[in-house]
Design a protein around this motif. Sequence first.
Motif, PDB file in Angstrom:
ATOM      1  N   THR A 117       0.839  -1.207   0.000  1.00  0.00           N
ATOM      2  CA  THR A 117       0.000   0.000   0.000  1.00  0.00           C
ATOM      3  C   THR A 117       0.869   1.250   0.000  1.00  0.00           C
ATOM      4  O   THR A 117       0.382   2.347  -0.227  1.00  0.00           O
ATOM      5  CB  THR A 117      -0.891   0.041   1.248  1.00  0.00           C
ATOM      6  OG1 THR A 117      -0.070  -0.228   2.376  1.00  0.00           O
ATOM      7  CG2 THR A 117      -1.998  -0.966   1.189  1.00  0.00           C
ATOM      8  N   ASP A 143       3.270   1.752  -2.075  1.00  0.00           N
ATOM      9  CA  ASP A 143       3.758   1.939  -3.434  1.00  0.00           C
ATOM     10  C   ASP A 143       2.526   2.186  -4.313  1.00  0.00           C
ATOM     11  O   ASP A 143       2.214   1.403  -5.203  1.00  0.00           O
ATOM     12  CB  ASP A 143       4.529   0.664  -3.857  1.00  0.00           C
ATOM     13  CG  ASP A 143       5.223   0.844  -5.188  1.00  0.00           C
ATOM     14  OD1 ASP A 143       5.339   1.997  -5.647  1.00  0.00           O
ATOM     15  OD2 ASP A 143       5.642  -0.170  -5.776  1.00  0.00           O
ATOM     16  N   PRO A 144       1.789   3.291  -4.036  1.00  0.00           N
ATOM     17  CA  PRO A 144       0.473   3.483  -4.662  1.00  0.00           C
ATOM     18  C   PRO A 144       0.568   3.792  -6.151  1.00  0.00           C
ATOM     19  O   PRO A 144       1.544   4.371  -6.610  1.00  0.00           O
ATOM     20  CB  PRO A 144      -0.099   4.689  -3.901  1.00  0.00           C
ATOM     21  CG  PRO A 144       1.083   5.431  -3.388  1.00  0.00           C
ATOM     22  CD  PRO A 144       2.156   4.408  -3.149  1.00  0.00           C
ATOM     23  N   ALA A 145      -0.477   3.375  -6.893  1.00  0.00           N
ATOM     24  CA  ALA A 145      -0.489   3.594  -8.343  1.00  0.00           C
ATOM     25  C   ALA A 145      -1.836   4.151  -8.800  1.00  0.00           C
ATOM     26  O   ALA A 145      -2.199   4.028  -9.960  1.00  0.00           O
ATOM     27  CB  ALA A 145      -0.174   2.290  -9.069  1.00  0.00           C
ATOM     28  N   PRO A 200      -5.214   7.292  -7.480  1.00  0.00           N
ATOM     29  CA  PRO A 200      -5.539   8.382  -6.559  1.00  0.00           C
ATOM     30  C   PRO A 200      -5.993   7.911  -5.176  1.00  0.00           C
ATOM     31  O   PRO A 200      -5.572   8.455  -4.143  1.00  0.00           O
ATOM     32  CB  PRO A 200      -6.676   9.129  -7.259  1.00  0.00           C
ATOM     33  CG  PRO A 200      -6.741   8.621  -8.634  1.00  0.00           C
ATOM     34  CD  PRO A 200      -6.007   7.332  -8.715  1.00  0.00           C
ATOM     35  N   HIS A 254      -3.106   6.579  -3.348  1.00  0.00           N
ATOM     36  CA  HIS A 254      -2.233   7.675  -2.920  1.00  0.00           C
ATOM     37  C   HIS A 254      -2.773   8.295  -1.627  1.00  0.00           C
ATOM     38  O   HIS A 254      -2.003   8.604  -0.714  1.00  0.00           O
ATOM     39  CB  HIS A 254      -2.141   8.748  -4.012  1.00  0.00           C
ATOM     40  CG  HIS A 254      -1.108   8.445  -5.054  1.00  0.00           C
ATOM     41  ND1 HIS A 254       0.238   8.513  -4.797  1.00  0.00           N
ATOM     42  CD2 HIS A 254      -1.217   8.056  -6.346  1.00  0.00           C
ATOM     43  CE1 HIS A 254       0.912   8.183  -5.893  1.00  0.00           C
ATOM     44  NE2 HIS A 254       0.050   7.876  -6.848  1.00  0.00           N
ATOM     45  N   SER A 255      -4.095   8.471  -1.558  1.00  0.00           N
ATOM     46  CA  SER A 255      -4.696   9.041  -0.346  1.00  0.00           C
ATOM     47  C   SER A 255      -4.435   8.137   0.851  1.00  0.00           C
ATOM     48  O   SER A 255      -4.078   8.610   1.935  1.00  0.00           O
ATOM     49  CB  SER A 255      -6.216   9.204  -0.517  1.00  0.00           C
ATOM     50  OG  SER A 255      -6.487  10.081  -1.565  1.00  0.00           O
ATOM     51  N   ALA A 274      -2.010   5.979   1.244  1.00  0.00           N
ATOM     52  CA  ALA A 274      -0.587   5.991   1.603  1.00  0.00           C
ATOM     53  C   ALA A 274      -0.232   7.282   2.339  1.00  0.00           C
ATOM     54  O   ALA A 274       0.503   7.261   3.336  1.00  0.00           O
ATOM     55  CB  ALA A 274       0.269   5.845   0.346  1.00  0.00           C
ATOM     56  N   LEU A 275      -0.796   8.397   1.861  1.00  0.00           N
ATOM     57  CA  LEU A 275      -0.523   9.693   2.505  1.00  0.00           C
ATOM     58  C   LEU A 275      -1.028   9.675   3.951  1.00  0.00           C
ATOM     59  O   LEU A 275      -0.346  10.136   4.876  1.00  0.00           O
ATOM     60  CB  LEU A 275      -1.231  10.796   1.698  1.00  0.00           C
ATOM     61  CG  LEU A 275      -0.868  12.234   2.021  1.00  0.00           C
ATOM     62  CD1 LEU A 275       0.628  12.461   1.818  1.00  0.00           C
ATOM     63  CD2 LEU A 275      -1.663  13.191   1.129  1.00  0.00           C
ATOM     64  N   ARG A 312      -2.261  -1.644  -4.382  1.00  0.00           N
ATOM     65  CA  ARG A 312      -1.615  -0.510  -5.061  1.00  0.00           C
ATOM     66  C   ARG A 312      -2.631   0.413  -5.736  1.00  0.00           C
ATOM     67  O   ARG A 312      -2.279   1.483  -6.207  1.00  0.00           O
ATOM     68  CB  ARG A 312      -0.597  -1.023  -6.089  1.00  0.00           C
ATOM     69  CG  ARG A 312       0.566  -1.769  -5.427  1.00  0.00           C
ATOM     70  CD  ARG A 312       1.688  -1.993  -6.393  1.00  0.00           C
ATOM     71  NE  ARG A 312       2.215  -0.721  -6.858  1.00  0.00           N
ATOM     72  CZ  ARG A 312       2.772  -0.531  -8.054  1.00  0.00           C
ATOM     73  NH1 ARG A 312       2.875  -1.517  -8.890  1.00  0.00           N
ATOM     74  NH2 ARG A 312       3.223   0.659  -8.398  1.00  0.00           N
ATOM     75  N   ASP A 343      -3.063   4.816 -12.494  1.00  0.00           N
ATOM     76  CA  ASP A 343      -2.399   5.933 -13.172  1.00  0.00           C
ATOM     77  C   ASP A 343      -1.539   5.461 -14.343  1.00  0.00           C
ATOM     78  O   ASP A 343      -1.278   6.215 -15.270  1.00  0.00           O
ATOM     79  CB  ASP A 343      -1.470   6.673 -12.195  1.00  0.00           C
ATOM     80  CG  ASP A 343      -2.253   7.391 -11.116  1.00  0.00           C
ATOM     81  OD1 ASP A 343      -3.432   7.708 -11.363  1.00  0.00           O
ATOM     82  OD2 ASP A 343      -1.690   7.623 -10.026  1.00  0.00           O
TER      83      ASP A 343
END
Length: 226
Positions: A19, A21-23, A25, A28-29, A31-32, A164, A184
């Motif tokens: 998780t 190594d996000p790919a 949106p 990404h949220s 992981a952030l 991911r 992405d």
Amino acid sequence: MGLLATGALLSGCSGPFSTLDPAGPSAHSAALLWWAMFSFSAAVLVAVVALWLYAIDRRFGSRSRDDDRRIGNRWIIGGGVILPIASTTLLLIFGIPLGHKMLPLSPTEGEVLRIDVRGHQWWWEIHYPDRGITLRNELHIPVNTPVDIHLTTADVIHAFWVPRLGGKLDAIPGRTNILRLQADQPGVYRGQCAEFCGLHHAHMQFTVEAHAPEDFSSWLNEVRTP
Ligand SMILES: [Cu+2]
């Protein structure tokens, strides 16, 4: 030393099921949010250890009872009321907008692709309702396009998870749950059932292949329901 060890540990956080190594949106949220919570908890740990060392250092100091009571009250109000309210507020201010981004809301532009996914012991039935395509354990999606997974189950509870690309969601008997995914970059992403569902749960894996838009159109035209 601690930082080096943490760096060495975190360098192992890549790979098809990471998780971190996000790919997409939504991933990404997630992981952030993970990094924010990790940093915050690390800061809290450092502060608590510093206070502990300070307390050991001051243990044999002499103070009056009144002083002790006043300092104790200050800690109760500061550490027991103000600190939890401030930290919870901070996490909510940061976390709610991120969580909101992960919801399957109507996009401002473009279309959402719908894919129906049904969990079985121990495989995934994938169905494209607009195209009449049915597949087993493999999804195909176009890149940079939101995809809504309409998730159901034929038997027990399963959970659909492509680490991911987005969060995980339970498939619950008698319900349809919707999960928004997006990739992405073109590529093959691995998925796994994330809710124990019986003997072969660990083997209940699947793939999500993200195609460039023109490749996805030709895939749609070529594919035949097995
Ligand atoms: Cu399972």
